[in-house]
Scaffold this motif. Structure first.
Motif, mmCIF file in Angstrom:
data_model
loop_
_atom_site.group_PDB
_atom_site.id
_atom_site.type_symbol
_atom_site.label_atom_id
_atom_site.label_comp_id
_atom_site.label_asym_id
_atom_site.label_seq_id
_atom_site.Cartn_x
_atom_site.Cartn_y
_atom_site.Cartn_z
ATOM 1 N N SER A 220 0.826 -1.214 0.000
ATOM 2 C CA SER A 220 0.000 0.000 0.000
ATOM 3 C C SER A 220 0.854 1.254 0.000
ATOM 4 N N VAL B 34 1.722 1.801 -3.745
ATOM 5 C CA VAL B 34 0.618 2.241 -4.580
ATOM 6 C C VAL B 34 0.111 3.597 -4.138
ATOM 7 N N CYS B 35 0.144 3.854 -2.870
ATOM 8 C CA CYS B 35 -0.505 5.042 -2.334
ATOM 9 C C CYS B 35 0.495 6.068 -1.841
ATOM 10 N N PRO C 274 0.298 11.170 -6.857
ATOM 11 C CA PRO C 274 -0.058 10.128 -7.816
ATOM 12 C C PRO C 274 0.694 10.240 -9.129
ATOM 13 N N LEU D 102 0.574 -1.367 -11.331
ATOM 14 C CA LEU D 102 -0.577 -1.221 -10.443
ATOM 15 C C LEU D 102 -0.900 0.256 -10.199
ATOM 16 N N GLN D 103 0.123 1.066 -9.968
ATOM 17 C CA GLN D 103 -0.099 2.499 -9.778
ATOM 18 C C GLN D 103 -0.706 3.137 -11.019
ATOM 19 N N ILE E 196 -4.442 2.214 -11.428
ATOM 20 C CA ILE E 196 -5.270 2.983 -10.491
ATOM 21 C C ILE E 196 -5.351 4.437 -10.933
ATOM 22 N N ASN F 131 -7.619 4.843 -14.013
ATOM 23 C CA ASN F 131 -9.038 4.695 -13.679
ATOM 24 C C ASN F 131 -9.576 5.939 -12.976
ATOM 25 N N ILE F 132 -8.819 6.478 -12.043
ATOM 26 C CA ILE F 132 -9.250 7.708 -11.369
ATOM 27 C C ILE F 132 -9.341 8.844 -12.392
ATOM 28 N N TRP G 34 -6.585 10.464 -4.939
ATOM 29 C CA TRP G 34 -5.433 9.591 -4.663
ATOM 30 C C TRP G 34 -5.031 9.696 -3.190
ATOM 31 N N MET H 47 -7.607 7.953 -1.037
ATOM 32 C CA MET H 47 -7.454 6.502 -1.141
ATOM 33 C C MET H 47 -6.245 6.015 -0.364
ATOM 34 N N SER H 48 -5.142 6.762 -0.414
ATOM 35 C CA SER H 48 -3.947 6.328 0.314
ATOM 36 C C SER H 48 -4.175 6.371 1.819
#
Length: 109
Positions: free
Chosen positions: A3, A6-7, A11, A27-28, A31, A34-35, A98, A101-102
């Motif tokens: 995490s 990614v977070c 971003p 993965l980043q 995400i 998509n955002i 972002w 989410m983090s």
């Protein structure tokens, strides 16, 4: 800890830590894309979905005036994309989502 990979707080920078660099980056980016697509789609410019949301919230007189612009929707969209406005609108919103989410994911991981 994946995490933290990614977070990260920004971003638009890709970091690697616990995961392998390539997997973390992919993965980043998934995400982030998509955002970004979600935020872009909610911009209230015809023919994007945000214009339909705005139309449903407006009084009917203004909604009808906005509906009359739909025949020029592709021209409006291209003109909008040629200006710097999409970045000024999207970057703070994507960064805010972002960051949220983090913080949310850091509570569980």
């Amino acid at each position: 800890d994946w995490s933290s990979d990614v977070c990260s707080s920004d971003p638009f920078t890709v970091t690697s830590g616990g995961m392998s660099g390539g997997a973390s980056m992919v993965l980043q980016l998934i995400i982030l894309y998509n955002i970004s697509f979600g935020v872009f789609n909610l911009i209230p410019v015809p023919p994007l979905d945000g214009s339909h949301v705005l139309k449903s919230l407006l009084p009917w007189q203004l909604a009808e005036r906005m509906a009359s612009l739909e025949r020029y929707s592709m021209l409006i969209l291209v003109a909008f994309l040629l200006t710097p406005l999409p970045e000024y609108i999207m970057r703070p919103m994507v960064t805010g989502i972002w960051t949220f989410m983090s913080m949310f994911l850091s509570m569980f991981f």
